[in-house]
Write a protein that holds these residues in place. Sequence first.
Motif, mmCIF file in Angstrom:
data_model
loop_
_atom_site.group_PDB
_atom_site.id
_atom_site.type_symbol
_atom_site.label_atom_id
_atom_site.label_comp_id
_atom_site.label_asym_id
_atom_site.label_seq_id
_atom_site.Cartn_x
_atom_site.Cartn_y
_atom_site.Cartn_z
ATOM 1 N N PRO A 1 -11.324 55.764 73.340
ATOM 2 C CA PRO A 1 -11.640 57.250 73.676
ATOM 3 C C PRO A 1 -10.514 57.664 74.505
ATOM 4 N N ASP A 2 -10.031 59.146 74.646
ATOM 5 C CA ASP A 2 -9.172 59.665 75.422
ATOM 6 C C ASP A 2 -9.844 59.892 76.901
ATOM 7 N N SER A 3 -9.196 59.853 77.874
ATOM 8 C CA SER A 3 -9.650 60.025 79.079
ATOM 9 C C SER A 3 -8.743 60.315 80.150
ATOM 10 N N ALA A 4 -8.972 61.641 80.613
ATOM 11 C CA ALA A 4 -7.950 61.850 81.901
ATOM 12 C C ALA A 4 -7.647 61.208 82.907
ATOM 13 N N TYR A 5 -8.595 60.482 83.278
ATOM 14 C CA TYR A 5 -8.814 59.581 84.371
ATOM 15 C C TYR A 5 -7.980 58.191 83.937
ATOM 16 N N ALA A 6 -7.972 57.754 83.009
ATOM 17 C CA ALA A 6 -6.897 56.773 82.423
ATOM 18 C C ALA A 6 -5.668 57.064 82.327
ATOM 19 N N HIS A 7 -5.510 58.286 81.946
ATOM 20 C CA HIS A 7 -3.977 58.820 81.995
ATOM 21 C C HIS A 7 -3.654 59.066 83.421
ATOM 22 N N ALA A 8 -4.565 59.356 84.302
ATOM 23 C CA ALA A 8 -3.963 59.790 86.023
ATOM 24 C C ALA A 8 -3.737 58.240 86.404
ATOM 25 N N ALA A 9 -4.582 57.458 85.984
ATOM 26 C CA ALA A 9 -4.053 55.920 86.551
ATOM 27 C C ALA A 9 -2.895 55.448 85.978
ATOM 28 N N ILE A 10 -2.565 55.517 84.685
ATOM 29 C CA ILE A 10 -1.067 55.284 84.146
ATOM 30 C C ILE A 10 -0.039 56.129 85.110
ATOM 31 N N ASP A 11 -0.496 57.338 85.262
ATOM 32 C CA ASP A 11 0.469 58.064 86.152
ATOM 33 C C ASP A 11 0.930 57.739 87.299
ATOM 34 N N CYS A 12 -0.071 57.156 87.996
ATOM 35 C CA CYS A 12 0.079 56.381 89.522
ATOM 36 C C CYS A 12 1.190 55.550 89.473
ATOM 37 N N GLN A 13 1.202 54.574 88.315
ATOM 38 C CA GLN A 13 2.291 53.566 88.056
ATOM 39 C C GLN A 13 3.584 54.338 87.730
ATOM 40 N N VAL A 14 3.863 55.529 87.108
ATOM 41 C CA VAL A 14 4.911 56.094 86.737
ATOM 42 C C VAL A 14 5.477 56.762 87.935
ATOM 43 N N ARG A 15 4.509 57.137 88.944
ATOM 44 C CA ARG A 15 4.954 57.742 90.185
ATOM 45 C C ARG A 15 5.609 56.824 91.079
ATOM 46 N N LEU A 16 4.773 55.532 91.292
ATOM 47 C CA LEU A 16 5.111 54.613 91.973
ATOM 48 C C LEU A 16 6.655 54.106 91.697
ATOM 49 N N GLN A 17 6.580 53.972 90.442
ATOM 50 C CA GLN A 17 7.954 53.385 89.952
ATOM 51 C C GLN A 17 9.180 54.519 90.147
ATOM 52 N N HIS A 18 8.869 55.721 89.956
ATOM 53 C CA HIS A 18 9.657 56.755 90.307
ATOM 54 C C HIS A 18 10.077 56.638 91.889
ATOM 55 N N THR A 19 8.986 56.570 92.606
ATOM 56 C CA THR A 19 9.153 56.513 94.052
ATOM 57 C C THR A 19 10.120 55.303 94.509
ATOM 58 N N ALA A 20 10.144 54.228 93.713
ATOM 59 C CA ALA A 20 10.759 53.104 94.087
ATOM 60 C C ALA A 20 12.371 53.185 93.331
ATOM 61 N N GLY A 21 12.471 54.476 92.850
ATOM 62 C CA GLY A 21 13.920 54.734 92.011
ATOM 63 C C GLY A 21 14.154 54.481 90.919
ATOM 64 N N GLY A 22 12.825 53.896 90.139
ATOM 65 C CA GLY A 22 13.108 53.383 88.629
ATOM 66 C C GLY A 22 12.487 54.476 87.845
ATOM 67 N N ASN A 23 12.291 54.358 86.696
ATOM 68 C CA ASN A 23 11.863 55.194 85.669
ATOM 69 C C ASN A 23 11.172 54.681 84.511
ATOM 70 N N ALA A 24 9.569 54.853 84.596
ATOM 71 C CA ALA A 24 8.897 54.212 83.747
ATOM 72 C C ALA A 24 8.964 55.216 82.368
ATOM 73 N N LEU A 25 9.522 56.065 82.117
ATOM 74 C CA LEU A 25 9.571 56.956 80.932
ATOM 75 C C LEU A 25 11.161 56.601 80.352
ATOM 76 N N VAL A 26 12.004 55.714 80.756
ATOM 77 C CA VAL A 26 13.209 55.577 80.300
ATOM 78 C C VAL A 26 13.378 55.403 78.874
ATOM 79 N N GLY A 27 12.549 54.888 77.986
ATOM 80 C CA GLY A 27 12.412 54.605 76.596
ATOM 81 C C GLY A 27 13.096 55.854 75.934
ATOM 82 N N ARG A 28 12.520 56.838 76.241
ATOM 83 C CA ARG A 28 12.787 58.162 75.430
ATOM 84 C C ARG A 28 14.203 58.719 75.525
ATOM 85 N N GLN A 29 15.007 58.072 76.742
ATOM 86 C CA GLN A 29 16.059 58.389 77.153
ATOM 87 C C GLN A 29 17.295 57.566 76.794
ATOM 88 N N LEU A 30 16.974 56.526 76.004
ATOM 89 C CA LEU A 30 18.140 55.628 75.929
ATOM 90 C C LEU A 30 19.280 56.155 74.887
#
Lengths: 285, 285
Positions: free
Chosen positions: A165-194
């Motif tokens: 099932p879809d879940s806004a909470y689950a997406h928000a938890a994933i987004d935490c990882q994306v934001r932490l990686q961004h804060t650390a200077g990385g990019n968890a969304l880099v696949g689409r940018q290759l």
Amino acid sequence: MTPPAETAATAYTGHVDYVHGYSAHETRRLGDQADTLAELLHADTAYPAGSRVLEAGCGVGAQTVHLIGASPGAHFTAVDISATSLARARARVTAEFPAARVTWHQADLFELPFKDAEFDHVFVCFVLEHLVAPGEALMALRRVLRPGGTLTVIEGDHGSAFFHPDSAYAHAAIDCQVRLQHTAGGNALVGRQLHPLLSAAGYERIAVRPRPVYADRSHPALVDGFTRNTFIAMIESVREDAQSAGLMSPADWDRGLADLHRTADDDGTFHYTFFKAVAVNPRPS
Amino acid sequence: MTPPAETAATAYTGHVDYVHGYSAHETRRLGDQADTLAELLHADTAYPAGSRVLEAGCGVGAQTVHLIGASPGAHFTAVDISATSLARARARVTAEFPAARVTWHQADLFELPFKDAEFDHVFVCFVLEHLVAPGEALMALRRVLRPGGTLTVIEGDHGSAFFHPDSAYAHAAIDCQVRLQHTAGGNALVGRQLHPLLSAAGYERIAVRPRPVYADRSHPALVDGFTRNTFIAMIESVREDAQSAGLMSPADWDRGLADLHRTADDDGTFHYTFFKAVAVNPRPS
């Protein structure tokens, strides 16, 4: 999705703290992940006997063993910035492939201790996502790649995750990882940018292909090996950092993780996309 | 993603107003879409000569022509609830395949005018997303499918769309379409649910496979045919309804659409996932 590349961020340009930390548990998680995904990600990568192949950012060797297994006659050079990771990779490879021809170097991607055009092929997997300057890394790799040689890049993209099932909470938890990686200077969304990254770095004949992972109850090994033990485990590993940074309340986080686990139940489904790119270093015109 | 199934929602149980409306432009859009995606979605579907195949919800025949082209010896029965769509489908098929064996029926999926087990195979594409009760539709289709026969289902999933450059406005515009389709009783996220839906409807040997569409500048026909003329065109088609429903301000909508078009530029990328499922009607045990 993210093999270790241990570092002090201040010591190396363009490099960042490894968002998942280092531990025996983490090493095991990365090993499981690589085995589950090896067929999907690596099945079509094989290098001719005698060819000189650089794996840049080999981490603990999770991908290295698959590379070597598929190309027993190639001469590998494995580089990582972390002496600890490199030692683990070396131990693993030596145990599995005692006869493999591998040279090991502790080095920074941006200051590779190799001559121009020293390699026929370069391979880089789950590394760009950790770099402040992935485009510059691709240019640094192109320098050591002979004209006409290929670069292979594999990266994930956490924004590709969706589930039932879809879940806004689950997406928000994933987004935490994306934001932490961004804060650390990385990019968890880099696949689409290759594609744009490789194009801007001067590569040609760029072919990017999505490698979807889709798990439902008809693939119990994938539900366990990928949904639970790779993806959800990765999100769970940033719980403390997400709480410390105030990105999500503990209650919302717990609900998000419960909802993620729900997608691994018998009537759940989980979908994630890796990207694999192969590109060529142009010959001088 | 959504072939017409013209209807008055009040007249047919479980059926809903077609969210994209009806027009010559819409018919053309659906034709373009089917041609661009035909190889991806249909290449592995072929039915033996003499087999009796039901296409349920044929719309204007966008998929029908590919089915017939791949299975010239099969006997097709095409059903749609809309007489107008059915007439268009018939004209198109007759023009392209004058010798094809197709029987046409205007009928409701939930009240199919066929005997039990009348078909060897059933095919349904871009239909479940429009239904209030997709599970009941799958049971109704199972009634007319012989034991051991296969059902093939193809659906999109608008929550699977991601792109570079990323944009919250673009995602919000897509979400308008998802919400409008939900309000109309449909489900634009049905692709990820095929496995549990088929399982609950009593099918067995269910195999669901993602069919990703990935477009970058190295695939200009796909950027044009899919990103611009299929996906973005579909989102643009709900602009008025989204405004009327107050889902997004005109300025935000325009920014979202501009950002979507941006992903079709030379350094953009666009990713979307269709799902194709094949399942078997169990034999009595």
